[in-house]
Design a protein around this motif. Structure first.
Motif, PDB file in Angstrom:
ATOM      1  N   TRP A 140       0.835  -1.207   0.000  1.00  0.00           N
ATOM      2  CA  TRP A 140       0.000   0.000   0.000  1.00  0.00           C
ATOM      3  C   TRP A 140       0.865   1.250   0.000  1.00  0.00           C
ATOM      4  O   TRP A 140       1.907   1.275   0.650  1.00  0.00           O
ATOM      5  N   GLU A 141       0.388   2.263  -0.676  1.00  0.00           N
ATOM      6  CA  GLU A 141       1.057   3.563  -0.696  1.00  0.00           C
ATOM      7  C   GLU A 141       0.069   4.625  -0.244  1.00  0.00           C
ATOM      8  O   GLU A 141      -1.077   4.656  -0.692  1.00  0.00           O
ATOM      9  N   THR A 142       0.512   5.504   0.645  1.00  0.00           N
ATOM     10  CA  THR A 142      -0.336   6.625   1.043  1.00  0.00           C
ATOM     11  C   THR A 142      -0.437   7.575  -0.142  1.00  0.00           C
ATOM     12  O   THR A 142       0.577   8.050  -0.651  1.00  0.00           O
ATOM     13  N   THR A 143      -1.659   7.824  -0.590  1.00  0.00           N
ATOM     14  CA  THR A 143      -1.853   8.674  -1.770  1.00  0.00           C
ATOM     15  C   THR A 143      -2.642   9.944  -1.475  1.00  0.00           C
ATOM     16  O   THR A 143      -2.560  10.905  -2.239  1.00  0.00           O
ATOM     17  N   HIS A 144      -3.411   9.957  -0.400  1.00  0.00           N
ATOM     18  CA  HIS A 144      -4.231  11.121  -0.056  1.00  0.00           C
ATOM     19  C   HIS A 144      -4.443  11.172   1.453  1.00  0.00           C
ATOM     20  O   HIS A 144      -4.289  10.171   2.154  1.00  0.00           O
ATOM     21  N   ALA A 145      -4.869  12.347   1.882  1.00  0.00           N
ATOM     22  CA  ALA A 145      -5.347  12.519   3.249  1.00  0.00           C
ATOM     23  C   ALA A 145      -6.464  13.548   3.193  1.00  0.00           C
ATOM     24  O   ALA A 145      -6.432  14.482   2.378  1.00  0.00           O
ATOM     25  N   LYS A 146      -7.472  13.355   4.045  1.00  0.00           N
ATOM     26  CA  LYS A 146      -8.597  14.294   4.108  1.00  0.00           C
ATOM     27  C   LYS A 146      -8.906  14.591   5.561  1.00  0.00           C
ATOM     28  O   LYS A 146      -8.739  13.741   6.431  1.00  0.00           O
ATOM     29  N   ASN A 147      -9.399  15.803   5.802  1.00  0.00           N
ATOM     30  CA  ASN A 147      -9.782  16.160   7.165  1.00  0.00           C
ATOM     31  C   ASN A 147     -11.251  15.830   7.413  1.00  0.00           C
ATOM     32  O   ASN A 147     -11.932  15.287   6.540  1.00  0.00           O
ATOM     33  N   ASN A 195       0.099  17.263  10.547  1.00  0.00           N
ATOM     34  CA  ASN A 195      -0.874  16.358  11.170  1.00  0.00           C
ATOM     35  C   ASN A 195      -0.882  14.958  10.556  1.00  0.00           C
ATOM     36  O   ASN A 195      -1.365  14.020  11.181  1.00  0.00           O
ATOM     37  N   VAL A 196      -0.362  14.827   9.327  1.00  0.00           N
ATOM     38  CA  VAL A 196      -0.442  13.527   8.658  1.00  0.00           C
ATOM     39  C   VAL A 196       0.902  12.967   8.205  1.00  0.00           C
ATOM     40  O   VAL A 196       0.990  11.779   7.908  1.00  0.00           O
ATOM     41  N   ILE A 197       1.941  13.772   8.166  1.00  0.00           N
ATOM     42  CA  ILE A 197       3.218  13.335   7.587  1.00  0.00           C
ATOM     43  C   ILE A 197       3.772  12.059   8.229  1.00  0.00           C
ATOM     44  O   ILE A 197       4.389  11.238   7.544  1.00  0.00           O
ATOM     45  N   ASN A 198       3.522  11.849   9.496  1.00  0.00           N
ATOM     46  CA  ASN A 198       4.036  10.652  10.165  1.00  0.00           C
ATOM     47  C   ASN A 198       3.309   9.373   9.754  1.00  0.00           C
ATOM     48  O   ASN A 198       3.725   8.271  10.111  1.00  0.00           O
ATOM     49  N   PHE A 199       2.217   9.512   9.005  1.00  0.00           N
ATOM     50  CA  PHE A 199       1.424   8.357   8.590  1.00  0.00           C
ATOM     51  C   PHE A 199       1.567   8.068   7.090  1.00  0.00           C
ATOM     52  O   PHE A 199       0.853   7.240   6.545  1.00  0.00           O
ATOM     53  N   VAL A 200       2.489   8.748   6.438  1.00  0.00           N
ATOM     54  CA  VAL A 200       2.652   8.672   4.991  1.00  0.00           C
ATOM     55  C   VAL A 200       3.801   7.732   4.628  1.00  0.00           C
ATOM     56  O   VAL A 200       4.860   7.779   5.258  1.00  0.00           O
ATOM     57  N   ASP A 230       2.256 -13.413   7.586  1.00  0.00           N
ATOM     58  CA  ASP A 230       2.691 -13.999   8.861  1.00  0.00           C
ATOM     59  C   ASP A 230       2.439 -13.065  10.045  1.00  0.00           C
ATOM     60  O   ASP A 230       2.835 -13.363  11.169  1.00  0.00           O
ATOM     61  N   GLY A 231       1.773 -11.911   9.795  1.00  0.00           N
ATOM     62  CA  GLY A 231       1.444 -10.992  10.886  1.00  0.00           C
ATOM     63  C   GLY A 231       2.517  -9.967  11.176  1.00  0.00           C
ATOM     64  O   GLY A 231       2.433  -9.249  12.174  1.00  0.00           O
ATOM     65  N   THR A 232       3.534  -9.876  10.322  1.00  0.00           N
ATOM     66  CA  THR A 232       4.554  -8.843  10.492  1.00  0.00           C
ATOM     67  C   THR A 232       4.352  -7.774   9.420  1.00  0.00           C
ATOM     68  O   THR A 232       3.706  -8.020   8.398  1.00  0.00           O
ATOM     69  N   PHE A 233       4.908  -6.589   9.667  1.00  0.00           N
ATOM     70  CA  PHE A 233       4.819  -5.520   8.689  1.00  0.00           C
ATOM     71  C   PHE A 233       6.123  -4.747   8.643  1.00  0.00           C
ATOM     72  O   PHE A 233       6.914  -4.778   9.588  1.00  0.00           O
ATOM     73  N   THR A 234       6.328  -4.073   7.527  1.00  0.00           N
ATOM     74  CA  THR A 234       7.403  -3.092   7.405  1.00  0.00           C
ATOM     75  C   THR A 234       6.800  -1.863   6.735  1.00  0.00           C
ATOM     76  O   THR A 234       5.899  -1.977   5.895  1.00  0.00           O
ATOM     77  N   MET A 235       7.294  -0.697   7.138  1.00  0.00           N
ATOM     78  CA  MET A 235       6.854   0.556   6.534  1.00  0.00           C
ATOM     79  C   MET A 235       8.071   1.397   6.203  1.00  0.00           C
ATOM     80  O   MET A 235       9.072   1.368   6.923  1.00  0.00           O
ATOM     81  N   TYR A 236       7.937   2.124   5.093  1.00  0.00           N
ATOM     82  CA  TYR A 236       9.012   2.984   4.609  1.00  0.00           C
ATOM     83  C   TYR A 236       8.428   4.348   4.266  1.00  0.00           C
ATOM     84  O   TYR A 236       7.264   4.452   3.868  1.00  0.00           O
ATOM     85  N   ASN A 296      11.885   5.886   0.495  1.00  0.00           N
ATOM     86  CA  ASN A 296      12.381   4.523   0.747  1.00  0.00           C
ATOM     87  C   ASN A 296      13.198   4.372   2.024  1.00  0.00           C
ATOM     88  O   ASN A 296      13.746   3.300   2.280  1.00  0.00           O
ATOM     89  N   SER A 297      13.300   5.404   2.824  1.00  0.00           N
ATOM     90  CA  SER A 297      14.001   5.253   4.103  1.00  0.00           C
ATOM     91  C   SER A 297      13.097   4.469   5.068  1.00  0.00           C
ATOM     92  O   SER A 297      11.876   4.604   5.041  1.00  0.00           O
ATOM     93  N   PRO A 298      13.695   3.623   5.900  1.00  0.00           N
ATOM     94  CA  PRO A 298      12.903   2.814   6.830  1.00  0.00           C
ATOM     95  C   PRO A 298      12.115   3.684   7.806  1.00  0.00           C
ATOM     96  O   PRO A 298      12.601   4.705   8.281  1.00  0.00           O
ATOM     97  N   LYS A 299      10.898   3.268   8.066  1.00  0.00           N
ATOM     98  CA  LYS A 299      10.038   3.980   9.016  1.00  0.00           C
ATOM     99  C   LYS A 299       9.859   3.147  10.286  1.00  0.00           C
ATOM    100  O   LYS A 299      10.151   3.597  11.372  1.00  0.00           O
ATOM    101  N   MET A 300       9.342   1.926  10.120  1.00  0.00           N
ATOM    102  CA  MET A 300       9.132   1.048  11.276  1.00  0.00           C
ATOM    103  C   MET A 300       8.792  -0.354  10.812  1.00  0.00           C
ATOM    104  O   MET A 300       8.494  -0.580   9.642  1.00  0.00           O
ATOM    105  N   TYR A 301       8.858  -1.256  11.766  1.00  0.00           N
ATOM    106  CA  TYR A 301       8.426  -2.622  11.504  1.00  0.00           C
ATOM    107  C   TYR A 301       7.928  -3.222  12.804  1.00  0.00           C
ATOM    108  O   TYR A 301       8.111  -2.657  13.883  1.00  0.00           O
TER     109      TYR A 301
END
Length: 162
Positions: A49-56, A68-73, A81-87, A91-96
């Motif tokens: 999935w890619e963050t493409t929009h945000a709405k208030n 308000n939204v940059i940390n969720f993009v 298997d129930g694990t995730f990675t986010m970038y 492409n810099s690592p965000k969390m896993y």
């Protein structure tokens, strides 16, 4: 008369051939494709999935660079298997960590972990849309004031996991 007989035979053979060709079973000609029903977890893990929009809360578009939204993009990869990675989008690592979706598809939980596997935080968000074409969840900047919120909208991507 000989020509007339030949024409009659030709007509009969043509009519017989047309009858055989046109007598097909219509049910065999129809192809019906039914997608198996997927659980909410299967839908979420079916694609990156890619963050493409945000709405208030007013339905107005919000820039993905808004504080308000940059940390969720970014890009999210929910594995079966129930694990995730986010970038981040660069492409810099965000969390896993670990993830789950409630059986009714109303909430998604992520448990972010550090490199040693220690829990950094747990975040539960309300899912507003979860289809193969869109994954949207709602965040509240102030948990005590749910009249102000942002919907974080994701769409499938072919972006390879960095």
């Amino acid at each position: 008369m000989n020509i007339l007989k030949k024409l009659c035979y030709l007509f009969v053979i043509s009519a017989f051939t047309m009858t055989i060709i046109s007598c097909s079973n219509d049910e065999d000609d129809e192809l019906v494709v039914v997608e198996p029903e997927m659980t909410p977890s299967q839908v979420l893990s079916s694609t990156p999935w890619e963050t493409t929009h945000a709405k208030n809360q007013n339905g107005q578009s919000v820039s993905l660079t808004d504080s308000n939204v940059i940390n969720f993009v970014g890009f999210a990869y929910f594995k079966t298997d129930g694990t995730f990675t986010m970038y981040n989008l660069d492409n810099s690592p965000k969390m896993y960590g670990d993830w789950s979706v409630s059986a009714d598809g109303s909430t998604r939980t992520i448990v972010a972990k550090d490199t040693n596997g220690n829990v950094l935080f747990t975040r539960v968000v309300k899912i507003t849309v979860l289809t193969k074409q869109e994954f949207t969840y709602r965040i509240y900047p102030d948990a005590n004031n749910q009249s102000i919120y942002y919907d974080i909208i994701h769409t499938p991507t072919n972006h390879p996991e960095p």
